[in-house]
Enzyme design. Structure first.
Site: not given
Length: 467
Positions: A35, A239, A446
């Protein structure tokens, strides 16, 4: 110079890369992850999923304090924005996550090689870093380098007036007027952040609907809700150009009939999608094949056309989602270890973290028609849910699509509070080839928002109990 040898080397430390590396290490492979950034986690952790959700949560609280607290009997003398503190908190959240990935690498004995990798042979990589060049070889090399924002020719990024999602997460002040080009997930999420903080937000979208890849009911509902929140939409608009003059940007666009128009703003966020990031990898040196979209071609076991080279995540076909990349990383590691595994792309959920949220899995009603499927549909609004009324979050619906003959759930689409969490139940049911009857027969707590999922499932058979 002798090469450092590993069993598995993964190029890219994003969700696919670091999760894949962890699973490979768990399975006994000597593993390294290359990385080039200063931190692990990739786009998702550093400049994507994590910082955007931190800002979305902070701005949701700000908007609630401004507009909803009084309705609950909570009176405030005034609400003041402290943007530097908000940004500092976002950065802290990012830091905690990147540090967490570093810890997991140490825990699993994964070597993080910092630097830029490029192929010098089918099973060999050259890594250029701050400490010089290093050669790495491996039996299995996995490409997990992710994606980058697409730049529109009429809107070249300058990092100040015309920005990508990266810069939109770190603006130093709230723009007076933000134009978002692209009515997809990224555009609507970041548009929501700055709209809540006081910006005027205009969304220019080429398609006739926002969230155009999702079920049409989702796009229509979200346009209605976001319009009530103050968004201005210009749909079916292309655009054609932009001009920067002083501190202002003029965005030029035209509708499907060729009628021209323009809008002036402080900042333009170009959020028209992402493309695979493979620059500098030297794929051509070893002959790794890509398609017209720049994605690496793989088979159903993530193998490229070059033996020992694999690819996962945003660089291959499929939705560009962190959780998709993670699962591919896990499954690939397990396949390399001789285990069985697959990723079912039909049950990968898509989520939009606006408010209300969107959660979706499976096919849309339109896709069902295109495929010639005979389906039954159950749809119930959150307005019918006791918990939603109690918390004053009644916008949206749950929509369940089931096969008309077998009742198997083919798709679920949710616009509403906590849709990102509610969709997981539906993913599980679909993964086990469950039916709407299965959801409808399960006892839901509930009062909970999840009861709306149950009611929508019952609605497939036209037997709702509370609607």
């Amino acid at each position: 110079m002798s090469a450092d040898r590993f069993d598995v080397v993964i190029v890219g430390g994003g969700p696919g890369g670091y999760i894949g590396a962890i699973r490979a290490a768990q399975l006994g492979f000597k593993t390294a992850c290359i990385e080039k950034s200063d931190t692990l986690g990739g786009t998702c952790v550093n400049v994507g999923c994590i910082p955007s959700k931190a800002l979305l949560y902070s701005t949701e609280l700000f908007a609630m304090a401004e507009h909803k607290f009084s309705k609950h009997g909570i009176k405030l003398s005034g609400v003041e924005l402290d943007l530097p503190t908000m940004m500092k908190r976002k950065e802290s959240v990012v830091r905690q996550n990147t540090n967490g990935v570093s810890f997991l690498f140490k825990k699993n004995k994964i070597e993080w090689i910092k630097g830029e990798a490029s192929f010098s042979g089918p099973k060999e990589l050259k890594v250029k870093g701050a400490d010089g060049e290093r050669t790495v070889t491996a039996d299995h090399i996995v490409i997990a380098t992710g994606s980058e924002p697409v730049q529109l020719p009429p809107l070249p990024f300058d990092g100040k007036h015309v920005i990508s999602s990266t810069e939109a997460l770190a603006l130093e002040k709230v723009p007076e007027h933000l134009v978002v080009v692209g009515g997809g997930v990224i555009g609507l999420e970041l548009g929501s952040v700055w709209k809540r903080l006081g910006a005027k937000v205009t969304v220019i979208e080429f398609m006739p609907d926002i969230l155009a890849t999702m079920d049409k009911d989702v796009g229509k509902e979200m346009k209605k809700i976001l319009s009530k929140q103050g968004f201005d939409f210009k749909l079916g608009a292309k655009v054609t150009g932009s001009k920067v003059k002083g501190k202002k940007v003029t965005v030029e666009f035209e509708d499907k009939d060729g009628n021209k128009d323009s809008v002036e703003c402080d900042v333009v966020l170009a959020a028209v999608g992402r493309r695979p990031y493979t620059a500098g990898l030297g794929l051509d040196k070893v002959g790794v094949e890509t398609d017209k979209a720049g994605r690496i071609k793989i088979d159903n076991r993530f193998r490229t056309n070059v033996e020992g080279v694999y690819a996962i995540g945003d660089v291959v076909e499929g939705p560009m989602l962190a959780h998709k990349a993670e699962e591919e990383g896990v499954v690939l590691a397990e396949l390399l270890a001789g285990q069985a595994g697959h990723v079912n792309h039909e049950t990968i959920p898509g989520i939009v973290y606006t408010w209300p949220e969107v959660g979706a899995v499976g096919i849309s009603e339109q896709q069902a028609k295109e495929r010639g499927l005979n389906v039954k549909i159950g749809k119930v609004p959150f307005m019918a849910n006791g918990r939603a009324r109690a918390s004053d979050d009644v916008d949206g619906f749950v929509k369940v699509i089931a096969d008309a003959k077998t009742d198997r759930v083919l798709g679920v689409h949710i616009v509403g509070p906590q849709a990102s969490e509610l969709i997981s139940e539906c993913v599980t049911v679909m993964e086990f080839a469950g039916s709407s009857e299965d959801i409808g027969r399960i006892v839901h707590g509930h009062p909970t928002l999840s009861e709306t999922v149950k009611e929508a499932a019952l609605a497939v058979d036209k037997r709702t109990l509370n609607f």
